[in-house]
Design a protein around this motif. Sequence first.
Motif, PDB file in Angstrom:
ATOM      1  N   ALA A 255       0.816  -1.216   0.000  1.00 42.34           N
ATOM      2  CA  ALA A 255       0.000   0.000   0.000  1.00 42.34           C
ATOM      3  C   ALA A 255       0.850   1.266   0.000  1.00 42.34           C
ATOM      4  CB  ALA A 255      -0.932   0.006   1.205  1.00 42.34           C
ATOM      5  N   CYS A 256       2.072   1.186   0.520  1.00 44.65           N
ATOM      6  CA  CYS A 256       2.929   2.371   0.555  1.00 44.65           C
ATOM      7  C   CYS A 256       3.354   2.817  -0.842  1.00 44.65           C
ATOM      8  CB  CYS A 256       4.155   2.121   1.430  1.00 44.65           C
ATOM      9  SG  CYS A 256       5.296   0.881   0.785  1.00 44.65           S
ATOM     10  N   PHE A 283      -8.311   4.279  -2.545  1.00 43.40           N
ATOM     11  CA  PHE A 283      -7.206   5.234  -2.436  1.00 43.40           C
ATOM     12  C   PHE A 283      -7.479   6.351  -3.432  1.00 43.40           C
ATOM     13  CE2 PHE A 283      -3.159   7.044  -3.762  1.00 43.40           C
ATOM     14  CZ  PHE A 283      -2.548   7.298  -2.549  1.00 43.40           C
ATOM     15  N   TYR A 284      -7.514   7.596  -2.935  1.00 41.96           N
ATOM     16  CA  TYR A 284      -7.739   8.710  -3.856  1.00 41.96           C
ATOM     17  C   TYR A 284      -6.566   9.675  -3.816  1.00 41.96           C
ATOM     18  CZ  TYR A 284      -9.163  11.943  -0.060  1.00 41.96           C
ATOM     19  OH  TYR A 284      -9.192  12.736   1.060  1.00 41.96           O
ATOM     20  N   SER A 285      -6.377  10.364  -4.933  1.00 44.47           N
ATOM     21  CA  SER A 285      -5.299  11.336  -5.046  1.00 44.47           C
ATOM     22  C   SER A 285      -5.796  12.514  -5.873  1.00 44.47           C
ATOM     23  CB  SER A 285      -4.075  10.705  -5.714  1.00 44.47           C
ATOM     24  OG  SER A 285      -3.006  11.630  -5.796  1.00 44.47           O
ATOM     25  N   ASP A 286      -5.690  13.708  -5.301  1.00 45.51           N
ATOM     26  CA  ASP A 286      -6.187  14.913  -5.953  1.00 45.51           C
ATOM     27  C   ASP A 286      -5.328  16.095  -5.546  1.00 45.51           C
ATOM     28  OD1 ASP A 286      -7.636  16.993  -7.059  1.00 45.51           O
ATOM     29  OD2 ASP A 286      -9.252  16.906  -5.598  1.00 45.51           O
ATOM     30  N   GLY A 288      -2.190  16.565  -4.822  1.00 42.05           N
ATOM     31  CA  GLY A 288      -1.297  16.396  -3.686  1.00 42.05           C
ATOM     32  C   GLY A 288      -1.960  15.867  -2.436  1.00 42.05           C
ATOM     33  N   VAL A 289      -3.281  15.845  -2.398  1.00 42.74           N
ATOM     34  CA  VAL A 289      -3.995  15.288  -1.247  1.00 42.74           C
ATOM     35  C   VAL A 289      -4.283  13.825  -1.542  1.00 42.74           C
ATOM     36  CG1 VAL A 289      -6.044  15.420   0.207  1.00 42.74           C
ATOM     37  CG2 VAL A 289      -5.030  17.515  -0.724  1.00 42.74           C
ATOM     38  N   GLN A 290      -3.724  12.932  -0.737  1.00 43.58           N
ATOM     39  CA  GLN A 290      -3.857  11.502  -0.977  1.00 43.58           C
ATOM     40  C   GLN A 290      -4.276  10.806   0.309  1.00 43.58           C
ATOM     41  OE1 GLN A 290       0.143  10.657  -2.428  1.00 43.58           O
ATOM     42  NE2 GLN A 290      -0.535  10.863  -4.552  1.00 43.58           N
ATOM     43  N   ALA A 291      -5.160   9.814   0.157  1.00 43.30           N
ATOM     44  CA  ALA A 291      -5.619   9.092   1.351  1.00 43.30           C
ATOM     45  C   ALA A 291      -6.201   7.743   0.945  1.00 43.30           C
ATOM     46  CB  ALA A 291      -6.667   9.902   2.107  1.00 43.30           C
ATOM     47  N   LEU A 292      -6.037   6.760   1.838  1.00 43.57           N
ATOM     48  CA  LEU A 292      -6.679   5.460   1.686  1.00 43.57           C
ATOM     49  C   LEU A 292      -7.867   5.443   2.638  1.00 43.57           C
ATOM     50  CD1 LEU A 292      -6.785   2.585   0.560  1.00 43.57           C
ATOM     51  CD2 LEU A 292      -5.210   1.881   2.376  1.00 43.57           C
ATOM     52  N   VAL A 293      -9.077   5.404   2.067  1.00 43.97           N
ATOM     53  CA  VAL A 293     -10.297   5.445   2.861  1.00 43.97           C
ATOM     54  C   VAL A 293     -10.792   4.011   3.055  1.00 43.97           C
ATOM     55  CG1 VAL A 293     -12.631   6.377   3.038  1.00 43.97           C
ATOM     56  CG2 VAL A 293     -10.843   7.686   1.870  1.00 43.97           C
ATOM     57  N   PRO A 294     -10.915   3.539   4.298  1.00 43.50           N
ATOM     58  CA  PRO A 294     -11.347   2.155   4.527  1.00 43.50           C
ATOM     59  C   PRO A 294     -12.750   1.906   3.989  1.00 43.50           C
ATOM     60  CG  PRO A 294     -10.465   3.143   6.529  1.00 43.50           C
ATOM     61  CD  PRO A 294     -10.640   4.254   5.549  1.00 43.50           C
TER      62      PRO A 294
END
Length: 363
Positions: A255-256, A283-286, A288-294
């Motif tokens: 995941a990294c 996992f979203y990326s927009d 520079g904002v990136q996050a893995l949402v459970p």
Amino acid sequence: MTERELEILALLKRNPLIAQQSIAEKLGISRSAVAGHIMNLTHKGVIKGKGYILAEARYTVVIGGANMDILGCPVGPLQIGDSNPGSVTCSPGGVGRNIAENLARLGSDTHLISALGKDTYGQMIMEQCQQAGIDMKACIELNDYSTSTYLSVLDSDSDMHVAINDMAILERLSVAVLKSQEEIIRRADLIVVDANLSAESLEYILSNFSDRPIFVDTVSCAKAKKLAPFLSSIHTLKPNLKEAEQLSGMTITDACELPALANWFHSQGVKRIFLSMGSDGVFYSDEGVQALVPAIATQMVNANGAGDAFLAGLAHGWIQGWTTEESTKFAMGAAVVALSHIATINPNMSEISVKRVIKESLC
């Protein structure tokens, strides 16, 4: 808007001159209740004149496949090479059509451009789409082709085991047909396409309307390949991990490594990417904002259509002006609503039902 107001609005869109009594009979409520709802819609600015003149709304054009989904579900463990007791159901489907119906049920003004045969399945699809509030005037109906069908068999876990699609009719959704609908496409606030379209039709849309935000559903690994030359024209891309790996040439083992995969797509011009990770979430990326949402825990009844509901949720969020984080959570809630019904489209899909799922997941 409330669910009842959305139902009344859908009827008004189909017939702006419909009588209040007719609305009451169709919805099973009193005429006075209809009058109250119409007054509320007027106060909210949705209705702006006599004859139910509707305020100009931001709308989405969805361009893609429309199928009849035939679903086989065994009552026990699936026995390969044998006849399995179970149930067989039919319901309108197709990636583009599914996205359009979910969008309409969420309350967004939606137009669908697709191809249907003048047959029983085509008529069923047309009627359900219209009942859901989708504008179907840009769809073509053909005498010499059968409506697309999608045959799938689930396993004992309610996940797809195998599927076969017959989508030859979609080849008739040609560049010439799309050019005839250029005005409605260009005036849209959002364009959504699926990779079921031919390479020529995808090239036409992605090359000529990139001044509009274009959301793309990759559909499958085989069909995603057609998008490779046009990534710079895509605003929002929704692949699963395998499709993203194929397009990028990268292999993800941890995941990294997801941020690097997303950054590759950004380097190609994709503004936002939403990687479907199955039970691991999104996992979203927009910018520079990136996050893995459970993922939201739920009991799955039918996996078909969950990804289409997710993209519809993203599109609805964009039209509403929500942030990427808000849109992602809403889209995941929409996917849960879709998963909880045997039909490809949950008839209970609405903005209210999705927000209820999100609220319950936080408890």
